[in-house]
Design a protein around this motif. Structure first.
Motif, mmCIF file in Angstrom:
data_model
loop_
_atom_site.group_PDB
_atom_site.id
_atom_site.type_symbol
_atom_site.label_atom_id
_atom_site.label_comp_id
_atom_site.label_asym_id
_atom_site.label_seq_id
_atom_site.Cartn_x
_atom_site.Cartn_y
_atom_site.Cartn_z
ATOM 1 N N MET A 336 18.300 20.525 12.371
ATOM 2 C CA MET A 336 18.047 19.156 12.812
ATOM 3 C C MET A 336 17.725 18.235 11.642
ATOM 4 S SD MET A 336 18.716 19.063 15.969
ATOM 5 C CE MET A 336 18.142 17.398 16.281
ATOM 6 N N LYS A 337 17.038 18.749 10.635
ATOM 7 C CA LYS A 337 16.761 17.935 9.449
ATOM 8 C C LYS A 337 18.063 17.522 8.777
ATOM 9 C CE LYS A 337 14.296 17.974 5.031
ATOM 10 N NZ LYS A 337 13.403 18.739 4.116
ATOM 11 N N ASN A 338 18.988 18.463 8.633
ATOM 12 C CA ASN A 338 20.271 18.159 8.001
ATOM 13 C C ASN A 338 21.132 17.258 8.878
ATOM 14 O OD1 ASN A 338 19.590 19.814 5.850
ATOM 15 N ND2 ASN A 338 20.548 21.619 6.734
ATOM 16 N N LEU A 339 21.141 17.537 10.177
ATOM 17 C CA LEU A 339 21.936 16.724 11.096
ATOM 18 C C LEU A 339 21.419 15.289 11.130
ATOM 19 C CD1 LEU A 339 24.276 17.129 13.191
ATOM 20 C CD2 LEU A 339 22.503 17.318 14.937
ATOM 21 N N GLN A 340 20.103 15.148 11.092
ATOM 22 C CA GLN A 340 19.519 13.808 11.121
ATOM 23 C C GLN A 340 19.881 13.016 9.871
ATOM 24 O OE1 GLN A 340 17.531 12.744 13.894
ATOM 25 N NE2 GLN A 340 18.098 10.790 12.948
ATOM 26 N N ALA A 341 19.945 13.693 8.739
ATOM 27 C CA ALA A 341 20.331 13.012 7.499
ATOM 28 C C ALA A 341 21.717 12.399 7.644
ATOM 29 C CB ALA A 341 20.293 13.988 6.331
ATOM 30 N N GLU A 342 22.634 13.127 8.267
ATOM 31 C CA GLU A 342 23.989 12.589 8.481
ATOM 32 C C GLU A 342 23.976 11.454 9.498
ATOM 33 O OE1 GLU A 342 28.075 11.854 8.616
ATOM 34 O OE2 GLU A 342 26.701 12.586 7.089
ATOM 35 N N THR A 400 0.996 -3.168 11.966
ATOM 36 C CA THR A 400 -0.215 -2.357 11.948
ATOM 37 C C THR A 400 0.026 -1.085 11.154
ATOM 38 O OG1 THR A 400 -1.861 -1.267 13.367
ATOM 39 C CG2 THR A 400 0.414 -1.162 14.084
ATOM 40 N N GLU A 401 -1.044 -0.499 10.641
ATOM 41 C CA GLU A 401 -0.931 0.765 9.921
ATOM 42 C C GLU A 401 -0.731 1.888 10.925
ATOM 43 O OE1 GLU A 401 -4.406 1.275 7.561
ATOM 44 O OE2 GLU A 401 -3.882 -0.335 6.150
ATOM 45 N N MET A 402 0.144 2.800 10.598
ATOM 46 C CA MET A 402 0.399 3.931 11.496
ATOM 47 C C MET A 402 0.974 5.102 10.711
ATOM 48 S SD MET A 402 3.756 2.619 13.629
ATOM 49 C CE MET A 402 2.985 1.096 14.164
ATOM 50 N N THR A 403 0.884 6.256 11.327
ATOM 51 C CA THR A 403 1.486 7.471 10.775
ATOM 52 C C THR A 403 2.666 7.846 11.649
ATOM 53 O OG1 THR A 403 -0.646 8.231 9.936
ATOM 54 C CG2 THR A 403 1.086 9.880 10.147
ATOM 55 N N VAL A 404 3.838 7.997 11.046
ATOM 56 C CA VAL A 404 5.051 8.277 11.817
ATOM 57 C C VAL A 404 5.704 9.576 11.336
ATOM 58 C CG1 VAL A 404 5.480 5.844 12.303
ATOM 59 C CG2 VAL A 404 6.483 6.899 10.258
ATOM 60 N N PHE A 405 6.601 10.081 12.152
ATOM 61 C CA PHE A 405 7.334 11.303 11.813
ATOM 62 C C PHE A 405 8.319 11.017 10.688
ATOM 63 C CE2 PHE A 405 10.991 14.153 12.402
ATOM 64 C CZ PHE A 405 10.348 15.380 12.342
ATOM 65 N N ASP A 406 8.475 12.008 9.786
ATOM 66 C CA ASP A 406 9.396 11.841 8.661
ATOM 67 C C ASP A 406 9.879 13.216 8.218
ATOM 68 O OD1 ASP A 406 10.831 10.851 6.482
ATOM 69 O OD2 ASP A 406 9.099 10.938 5.152
ATOM 70 N N SER A 411 4.703 17.353 5.047
ATOM 71 C CA SER A 411 3.927 17.446 6.286
ATOM 72 C C SER A 411 4.700 16.917 7.484
ATOM 73 C CB SER A 411 2.628 16.654 6.141
ATOM 74 O OG SER A 411 2.913 15.265 5.966
ATOM 75 N N GLN A 412 5.907 16.408 7.252
ATOM 76 C CA GLN A 412 6.735 15.769 8.273
ATOM 77 C C GLN A 412 6.055 14.535 8.861
ATOM 78 O OE1 GLN A 412 8.298 18.634 11.116
ATOM 79 N NE2 GLN A 412 9.478 19.670 9.552
ATOM 80 N N GLU A 413 5.231 13.883 8.063
ATOM 81 C CA GLU A 413 4.591 12.633 8.450
ATOM 82 C C GLU A 413 4.507 11.715 7.251
ATOM 83 O OE1 GLU A 413 1.422 13.569 12.032
ATOM 84 O OE2 GLU A 413 0.725 13.751 9.963
ATOM 85 N N LYS A 414 4.468 10.428 7.528
ATOM 86 C CA LYS A 414 4.226 9.471 6.441
ATOM 87 C C LYS A 414 3.416 8.297 6.993
ATOM 88 C CE LYS A 414 8.462 6.676 6.922
ATOM 89 N NZ LYS A 414 9.684 6.190 6.239
ATOM 90 N N PHE A 430 15.929 9.133 16.124
ATOM 91 C CA PHE A 430 15.875 10.566 15.879
ATOM 92 C C PHE A 430 16.577 11.345 16.981
ATOM 93 C CE2 PHE A 430 12.411 9.175 13.176
ATOM 94 C CZ PHE A 430 12.553 9.988 12.065
ATOM 95 N N LEU A 431 17.478 12.239 16.571
ATOM 96 C CA LEU A 431 18.092 13.165 17.511
ATOM 97 C C LEU A 431 17.063 14.205 17.944
ATOM 98 C CD1 LEU A 431 21.497 13.713 15.667
ATOM 99 C CD2 LEU A 431 21.099 12.291 17.686
ATOM 100 N N ARG A 432 17.190 14.652 19.169
ATOM 101 C CA ARG A 432 16.270 15.652 19.708
ATOM 102 C C ARG A 432 17.034 16.973 19.852
ATOM 103 N NH1 ARG A 432 12.374 11.909 21.701
ATOM 104 N NH2 ARG A 432 12.888 10.034 20.519
ATOM 105 N N GLY A 433 16.324 18.073 19.696
ATOM 106 C CA GLY A 433 16.945 19.386 19.843
ATOM 107 C C GLY A 433 16.043 20.312 20.615
ATOM 108 N N ALA A 434 16.632 21.261 21.333
ATOM 109 C CA ALA A 434 15.844 22.208 22.118
ATOM 110 C C ALA A 434 16.576 23.539 22.199
ATOM 111 C CB ALA A 434 15.588 21.666 23.520
#
Length: 779
Positions: A336-342, A400-406, A411-414, A430-434
């Motif tokens: 999913m990390k690689n697919l999301q990059a594309e 506003t300041e926030m922490t998001v997925f990355d 840590s997969q957060e920024k 973001f694509l979702r996978g299961a």
């Protein structure tokens, strides 16, 4: 002679001696009276015999994997799981006794020598509190009030309870109770949680220096905090090691060498939103809530009449294999990390002005965004606070300041600054996978991955998510045709335009499905080749022959619960379903036609080990062994010559990094595999269902919105989006032979009545008539 001098009478000490003994006796009597009054409960409630027998502590409920690992816990304030004395390492017991109570095994709850020493030196040479007294304070006494008098009364109560505990429990049980009760900070309630959170270990795996650190924290875990005051805790640990040498538990040389070691912490705080199998644990929470409603607690007087998963210390035994679960999560994250990059590469604003949405008008996008805004936690919180809709909407456009997925952060957060409305759009990109993996013979679910990160994406796409299944529905049509029309995988049908009359499906126009290419080859396909290449025209002919009603009947028996209309178009996968149902259905093919309902929880026990629930398998005979095997043989063609053949290939480097991501991982799987890919309209959903004899695994990938998808089928098909996750997962499983995942072929029934060996049929026809054009009949 002078006068005689009068002798001075010697002072009498009798009255002082008498006064001393009166004072001494009074002190003894006062002390005795103090303890007597304390035992009667005059200074506050004292524990009854029953409470001493069963101290009331809040215990976390533990979720246990099939291989004996703790997947997670349910707790509110107390993350506590008791450990019996037999499971405590000797070095931990030695460190505790040497540091906290050197004469522990000699006294009966009160250390007389220590008490006298503490009184004489006013505590400057150590206190007098024994381990048993410390336990009594943790279990049964509250913080003292009333200054010095309050502290004296508190101590009296501790002494009384300590002596009672000593009569009620063995020395070993008291040590275990104390270590299980102590709060080590960071939700590390008790020694088991502490060992897990600070060192990632079970207590019996602790090294001497690790045990010494934890014992050192017993003095004051808030002050001796290894995360905030590492040097202080290091020195305290070494003090404990020194005490162990002083009392003969270690040699001086051993103590010195251990004191030279750094503290090798593996700090892993336990959270409901982090760790292994987070989505599965939330499913279990829902399962337990339903179970509790139907199963009242046989409570004692004064206790709750309902079970509480946060307080009652239940043990939930599950089918999940922690090793396979980790393999599944690693596979999902890697791809999913690689697919999301594309996907990001293709959906930058300069390439797509409406990114991440495709083919939508601005009004439609606005509608999606507004719906997401009103469904957000922020909206609900502000609404509860009495804010007007205008005020709430305005807040969504304030930065506003926030922490998001990355994906790109370790840590997969920024941390970032953006408006809440921009964050909604950001998450939509973001694509979702299961993934769900099950043993078909038992229905035991071995791995459950509901998404890429539970902390940021809490929607579970295994159980909650229902999406169009695409071509993964086609095997159900083929199964109905083989079962009811006695079709063979080697039978052939032409790939030409095929229309089903309007009256058969209730639409004003005939239904004339096209292939994904939009073309018709005109040649004949065997059913095996047609399924492998997902030829829509052949599937349409089959459902017309067998009838939609027959297909729906089989699908219902295979466990699919959603809306499935009895119309021909279902043949191409228009119904919605979820991975839970699809994996259960495909498991029937691998299990020789017997449907076994997927099971996740096998047993529930209370804190004393009493069994409260045991799972009873739910099974149903749906297909004959012959039909089930014919279906498996059909689907083997998908990985032998169809859309799943990339599972057989080695890694081939391409010109761009993005092509490398999609077209090849080094699977090189050579064992028999049955499966089916699925792709829905506009590439909104990518599926792959894959089977080996003892493991059926389904994978789904897509956007949260159906308008979030790849433009081209090259990237958006199930073979690119979902199949790589299956391949990575299985490769990881095969690397661990202890998992016992099948490499053998599927079991062929004796006296198989359905012809599945198309090569053999081809040879027989050619021998009978060498002039036959076998390509015309698709063999």
């Amino acid at each position: 002679m002078g006068k005689a001098t009068k002798k001075k009478a010697a002072p009498s000490f009798g009255k002082y001696i008498k006064g001393f003994w009166i004072l001494f006796a009074s002190g003894i009597l006062a002390g005795g009276l103090l303890f007597l009054l304390a035992s009667w409960g005059v200074f506050g409630e004292m524990p009854t015999f029953e409470r001493l027998e069963n101290p009331q502590t809040n215990l976390a409920t533990e979720i246990i994997s099939a291989d004996g690992e703790t997947l997670g816990k349910f707790y509110l304030d107390d993350n506590r799981t008791p450990v019996p004395f037999e499971e405590l390492p000797q070095n931990l017991v030695d460190a505790l006794v040497a540091t906290e109570d050197a004469r522990y095994f000699e006294h009966s709850g009160i250390d007389a020598r220590g008490t006298v020493r503490a009184l004489v030196f006013l505590g400057s040479k150590g206190g007098a509190s024994t381990v048993t007294q410390q336990l009594s304070k943790l279990l049964f006494t509250k913080r003292p009030s009333g200054g010095a008098v309050g502290r004296v009364i508190q101590k009296a109560k501790e002494w009384v309870i300590a002596t009672r505990l000593e009569r009620q429990y063995t020395k070993e049980e008291i040590i275990a109770m104390y270590l299980n009760q102590y709060d080590f900070g960071y939700a590390a309630d008790g020694i088991r949680s502490a060992a897990k959170i600070y060192f990632g270990k079970e207590p019996n795996e602790l090294k001497t220096e690790e045990s010494a650190m934890l014992v050192g924290m017993l003095k004051n875990s808030s002050y001796y905090n290894p995360i905030r005051r590492e040097e202080l805790v290091f020195n305290r640990r070494n003090t404990v090691l020194g005490q162990m040498a002083k009392y003969g538990y270690l040699s001086e040389q051993e103590s010195d060498s251990l004191q030279a070691l750094e503290m090798d912490l593996n700090f892993s705080p336990e959270s409901h939103k982090e760790g292994l199998a987070t989505y599965f644990r939330m499913y279990v929470q829902g399962f337990m809530n339903d179970w509790i409603k139907k199963n009242p607690k046989p409570a004692l007087e004064g206790e709750r009449d309902k079970w509480n998963i946060y307080l009652d210390g239940l043990k939930i035994y599950t089918t999940i294999d922690s090793r396979m679960q980790k393999n599944a999560e690693d596979a999902v994250n890697q791809h999913m990390k690689n697919l999301q990059a594309e996907f990001f590469h293709q959906n930058t604003p300069d390439r797509n002005k409406t990114a991440p949405f495709l083919e939508l008008e601005q009004s439609q996008i606005n509608s999606i965004m507004r719906r997401a805004m009103k469904n957000s936690d922020r909206w609900r919180a502000m609404e509860r606070a009495g804010k007007s809709e205008k005020e709430i909407e305005a807040s969504f456009n304030e930065k506003t300041e926030m922490t998001v997925f990355d994906w790109n952060s370790e840590s997969q957060e920024k941390d970032t600054v953006m408006t809440p409305m921009d964050s909604i759009r950001y998450y939509k990109t973001f694509l979702r996978g299961a993934m769900l993996s099950m043993e078909p013979q038992t229905g035991h679910v071995k791995a459950w991955v509901g998404g890429v990160d539970y902390k940021h994406f809490q929607y579970d796409n295994v159980f909650q998510g229902r999406r169009q299944v695409g071509s993964t529905f086609k095997p159900f049509v083929y199964a109905a045709a083989i079962d009811q029309l006695r079709r063979s995988p080697c039978d052939s049908l032409p790939d030409t335009q095929y229309c089903i009359e309007a009256e058969k499906h209730g639409n004003p126009e005939p239904w004339c499905p096209k292939n994904s290419s939009g073309k018709y080859s005109g040649k004949n396909y065997t059913l095996k080749a047609a399924l492998a290449n997902s030829v829509n025209t052949v599937t349409a002919q089959l459902i017309d022959q067998v009838g939609p009603k027959s297909v729906v009947s089989i699908v219902r028996n295979l466990g699919l619960q959603g809306e499935i209309p009895e119309v021909p178009s279902i043949a191409l996968g228009t119904p919605d379903s979820n991975l839970y149902e699809m994996v259960g259905a495909y498991g029937t093919f691998a299990n020789q036609g017997v449907f076994v309902k997927p099971v996740m929880v096998t047993r529930i026990e209370d804190k004393n080990g009493t069994v409260l629930y045991e799972y009873v398998p739910e099974t149903k005979d749906v297909l004959s062994k012959d039909v089930a095997y014919a279906m498996v043989d059909l689907m083997k063609g998908v990985t032998e010559g169809g859309s799943g053949t990339r599972l057989r290939h080695s890694y081939q480097k391409n010109n761009t990094v993005y092509k490398e991501i999609i077209t090849g991982y080094p699977y090189e799987l050579t064992n028999p595999i049955a499966g089916k890919t699925g792709t829905t309209q506009n590439q909104s959903d990518g599926w792959f269902m894959g089977m080996v004899p003892n493991l059926v695994t389904g994978v789904w990938v897509g956007g949260e919105e159906r308008s979030v998808h790849f433009k081209s089928i090259y990237y958006g098909q199930g073979a690119s989006m979902a199949l790589p996750i299956w391949g990575l997962y299985m490769k990881k499983n095969y690397e661990n032979e202890e998992l016992g995942v099948s490499k053998e072929d599927f079991v062929k029934p004796d006296d198989l009545s359905i012809k599945v060996d198309c090569d053999k049929i081809r040879e027989e026809i050619q021998q009978a008539d060498p002039e036959d054009d076998l390509d015309d009949i698709g063999i």
